[in-house]
Motif scaffolding. Structure first.
Motif, mmCIF file in Angstrom:
data_model
loop_
_atom_site.group_PDB
_atom_site.id
_atom_site.type_symbol
_atom_site.label_atom_id
_atom_site.label_comp_id
_atom_site.label_asym_id
_atom_site.label_seq_id
_atom_site.Cartn_x
_atom_site.Cartn_y
_atom_site.Cartn_z
ATOM 1 N N PRO A 41 0.827 -1.207 0.000
ATOM 2 C CA PRO A 41 0.000 0.000 0.000
ATOM 3 C C PRO A 41 0.868 1.267 0.000
ATOM 4 O O PRO A 41 2.074 1.205 0.279
ATOM 5 N N SER A 42 0.236 2.388 -0.328
ATOM 6 C CA SER A 42 0.901 3.703 -0.279
ATOM 7 C C SER A 42 -0.094 4.735 0.220
ATOM 8 O O SER A 42 -1.281 4.612 -0.064
ATOM 9 N N GLU A 65 -1.517 1.101 11.927
ATOM 10 C CA GLU A 65 -0.075 1.369 11.834
ATOM 11 C C GLU A 65 0.268 1.990 10.480
ATOM 12 O O GLU A 65 1.109 2.879 10.381
ATOM 13 N N ALA A 66 -0.427 1.507 9.432
ATOM 14 C CA ALA A 66 -0.142 2.003 8.080
ATOM 15 C C ALA A 66 -0.472 3.494 7.962
ATOM 16 O O ALA A 66 0.269 4.253 7.326
ATOM 17 N N GLU A 67 -1.569 3.909 8.568
ATOM 18 C CA GLU A 67 -1.941 5.331 8.486
ATOM 19 C C GLU A 67 -0.831 6.210 9.090
ATOM 20 O O GLU A 67 -0.431 7.219 8.519
ATOM 21 N N ILE A 68 -0.329 5.779 10.235
ATOM 22 C CA ILE A 68 0.681 6.589 10.934
ATOM 23 C C ILE A 68 2.006 6.573 10.169
ATOM 24 O O ILE A 68 2.629 7.622 9.939
ATOM 25 N N ARG A 122 4.156 9.648 8.332
ATOM 26 C CA ARG A 122 5.564 9.885 8.700
ATOM 27 C C ARG A 122 6.427 9.915 7.429
ATOM 28 O O ARG A 122 7.280 10.789 7.256
ATOM 29 N N GLN A 123 6.167 8.966 6.524
ATOM 30 C CA GLN A 123 6.949 8.948 5.273
ATOM 31 C C GLN A 123 6.688 10.211 4.452
ATOM 32 O O GLN A 123 7.599 10.745 3.805
ATOM 33 N N PRO A 143 -7.577 10.818 2.748
ATOM 34 C CA PRO A 143 -8.298 10.425 3.966
ATOM 35 C C PRO A 143 -7.926 9.047 4.498
ATOM 36 O O PRO A 143 -7.988 8.800 5.692
ATOM 37 N N GLN A 144 -7.532 8.145 3.602
ATOM 38 C CA GLN A 144 -7.132 6.817 4.104
ATOM 39 C C GLN A 144 -5.926 6.301 3.329
ATOM 40 O O GLN A 144 -5.661 6.718 2.204
ATOM 41 N N VAL A 145 -5.230 5.365 3.951
ATOM 42 C CA VAL A 145 -4.112 4.699 3.296
ATOM 43 C C VAL A 145 -4.618 4.010 2.022
ATOM 44 O O VAL A 145 -5.724 3.469 1.994
ATOM 45 N N GLY A 146 -3.810 4.065 0.972
ATOM 46 C CA GLY A 146 -4.218 3.482 -0.308
ATOM 47 C C GLY A 146 -3.939 1.990 -0.343
ATOM 48 O O GLY A 146 -2.789 1.551 -0.290
ATOM 49 N N ILE A 147 -5.002 1.200 -0.443
ATOM 50 C CA ILE A 147 -4.874 -0.262 -0.441
ATOM 51 C C ILE A 147 -5.019 -0.774 -1.868
ATOM 52 O O ILE A 147 -6.039 -0.562 -2.512
ATOM 53 N N ARG A 148 -3.991 -1.435 -2.345
ATOM 54 C CA ARG A 148 -4.028 -1.945 -3.726
ATOM 55 C C ARG A 148 -4.617 -3.343 -3.823
ATOM 56 O O ARG A 148 -5.253 -3.685 -4.803
ATOM 57 N N GLU A 149 -4.346 -4.173 -2.839
ATOM 58 C CA GLU A 149 -4.761 -5.571 -2.934
ATOM 59 C C GLU A 149 -5.035 -6.126 -1.552
ATOM 60 O O GLU A 149 -4.226 -5.947 -0.637
#
Ligand code: FAD
Length: 448
Positions: free
Chosen positions: A197-198, A274-277, A281-282, A306-312
């Motif tokens: 994800p990104s 955790e991914a959102e945070i 940070r990145q 608004p949210q972490v980008g989930i690809r799969e």
């Protein structure tokens, strides 16, 4: 996670309504599905957990349509039409659509503004007769029997409801509905890895003249900054491109791994947090670097998605699984419902790898077969979009927006046809489906 459990008290769940077609998810697949079903005269409800449509395209700040076009024997052509055209026209009327831009000298993509997308999508759905329920999180299903879903359970600010339906389209991106109903699915490449994800963000305050074609120099500047020990980037192959107004650029340069180095899992509540945070940070780090790029000196972060980008996440197993070879060899299927013209785009550890069909020797697109949106073991459910039946590699291609529009539109029309007489999704007359899709302006890839 804690292993302790509690027993909830039994409850009588009020029924929100009864529909001919219930669509879960307001991304490109869900929007196209709902529009197609409603235009076919079906009482249709679309359920979305956020307060706007667009799915990853707005919620994850994607801001760019891929897969609408293909390189057909050296000519770049738009190969996805139908409902997609109606949305594109509305975004363009709002001034939110860029001209297509070239990529790798092989194809094009088309950027848009998320605000215009949201307005255009509302208008498209409402004018087609879709009822939309926002701020409703689907949380489970009630089955009629092992093969048929009776109702989708949703949590809302007014409480928990059952949405009763005759047919259901799972366009949740994560295969939530199909998985709850018992359909088989896979996660990742078999070795525990999904596409990484990104978190997307946009910079404003850029000087377009000074920035020029900055996307061509940024990869080299990144290598230089790493060699000097000043930065360590989460991945190579940056995507840093202007929006319609050249003072604003979108940035796709983060990559979110868990403590083991694997892709953060978008179906794991803790990893999502955790991914959102980590994503933010990145972004702080990457934005600092980009301010060193000529033209970006005064850039500031104007928006973080608004949210972490989930690809799969889940890929629900269907009656056919689209394969890597199907994409690379531009496969044809008798039960085509439209096409995918995007290459494999594998977000691997630390980098992005593209794999293309032969260009310009091939026609540059593969058919998407009807069977890939039919989940195994369920009779009144279709699965459309990035959670449809594809291998890990094929999903890296046909997960993009163009193919999701295609699958959604076909699922919506197929549900309508199923209600006319066929007893199951698999029994739908494919020839009638194809004729209906073409009547509605869709392109099925049967020329070239
Ligand atoms: C970082 C990133 C960059 C990308 N870049 C591009 C690009 O440049 N171009 C491109 O075309 N594609 C790109 N993609 C891929 C593309 O955006 C998605 O794959 C596509 O949006 C998938 O569409 P979908 O309709 O299948 O699912 P989604 O877009 O994921 O939509 C699913 C919808 O369902 C809703 N939902 C999910 N579960 C529930 C639930 N339980 N209850 C209620 N609602 C629910 C979600 O809120 C969402 O609105 C990118 C993806 C990512 C993550």
């Amino acid at each position: 996670m804690n292993t302790r459990t509690l027993t909830e008290p039994q409850r009588q769940t009020p029924v929100w309504g009864e529909y001919e077609v219930v669509v879960l998810g307001g991304g490109p697949a869900g929007m196209a599905a709902a529009v197609a079903a409603a235009r076919a005269g079906r009482k249709t409800l679309l359920i979305e957990r956020y307060g706007f449509l667009g799915g990853m395209g707005t919620a994850a700040g994607v801001t760019n349509f891929c897969g609408l076009h293909a390189n057909v024997h050296g000519d770049i052509r738009q190969v996805v039409h139908g409902v997609a055209d109606d949305l594109l026209q509305r975004i363009a009327r709002l001034g939110g659509l860029n001209e297509p831009h070239g990529l790798f000298g092989k194809t094009v993509a088309q950027a848009y503004d998320t605000a215009a997308y949201k307005i255009a999508a509302d208008d498209l759905l409402l004018s087609s007769g879709v009822e939309v329920l926002f701020h409703a999180l689907a949380a489970g299903v009630v089955m009629d029997d092992a093969r048929r879903v009776q109702a989708l359970l949703v949590e809302t600010k007014s409480g928990r409801f059952a949405v009763v339906g005759r047919t259901f389209i799972d366009a949740s991106g994560d295969g939530d509905l199909a998985a709850w109903a018992g359909a088989p699915y896979a996660l990742g490449d078999g070795a525990g890895n999904m596409l990484y994800p990104s978190t997307m963000f946009r910079l404003n305050g850029i000087n377009p003249e000074r920035a020029g074609k900055a996307w061509e120099v940024i990869p080299r500047l990144m290598l230089q900054a790493e060699a000097e020990g000043r930065y360590r980037f989460p991945r190579k192959t940056p995507i840093v491109r202007p929006q319609k107004s050249g003072i604003e650029w979108r940035v796709n340069l983060t990559q979110l791994a868990n403590a083991q180095g694997n892709a953060m899992n978008g179906t794991d509540a803790r990893e999502l947090s955790e991914a959102e945070i980590l994503g933010r940070r990145q972004i702080a780090e990457v934005a600092g670097f980009l301010r060193e790029v000529p033209g970006f000196e005064s850039a500031y972060i104007v928006d973080i998605a608004p949210q972490v980008g989930i690809r799969e996440t889940r890929r629900v197993r269907g009656l056919y699984e689209l394969s890597e070879a199907d994409v690379l060899e531009c496969a044809s299927f008798d039960d085509t419902i439209g096409v995918n013209g995007w290459p494999l785009e594998l977000h691997l550890k630390g980098d992005v790898e593209f794999r293309w069909p032969r260009i310009p020797e091939s026609r540059g697109f593969n058919h998407l077969p009807y069977r890939m949106i039919l989940p195994e073991g369920l009779d009144n459910v279709w699965v459309a979009g990035r959670c449809a039946s594809m291998s890990h590699e094929a999903q890296s291609a046909a997960r993009v927006t163009g193919a999701c529009f295609v699958m959604g539109e076909a699922a919506g029309l197929a549900a309508s046809l199923a209600l006319k007489g066929a007893s199951t999704a698999a029994a739908v007359d494919v020839v009638a489906l194809q004729a209906g899709l073409e009547d509605n302006g869709a392109y099925l890839g049967r020329t070239w």
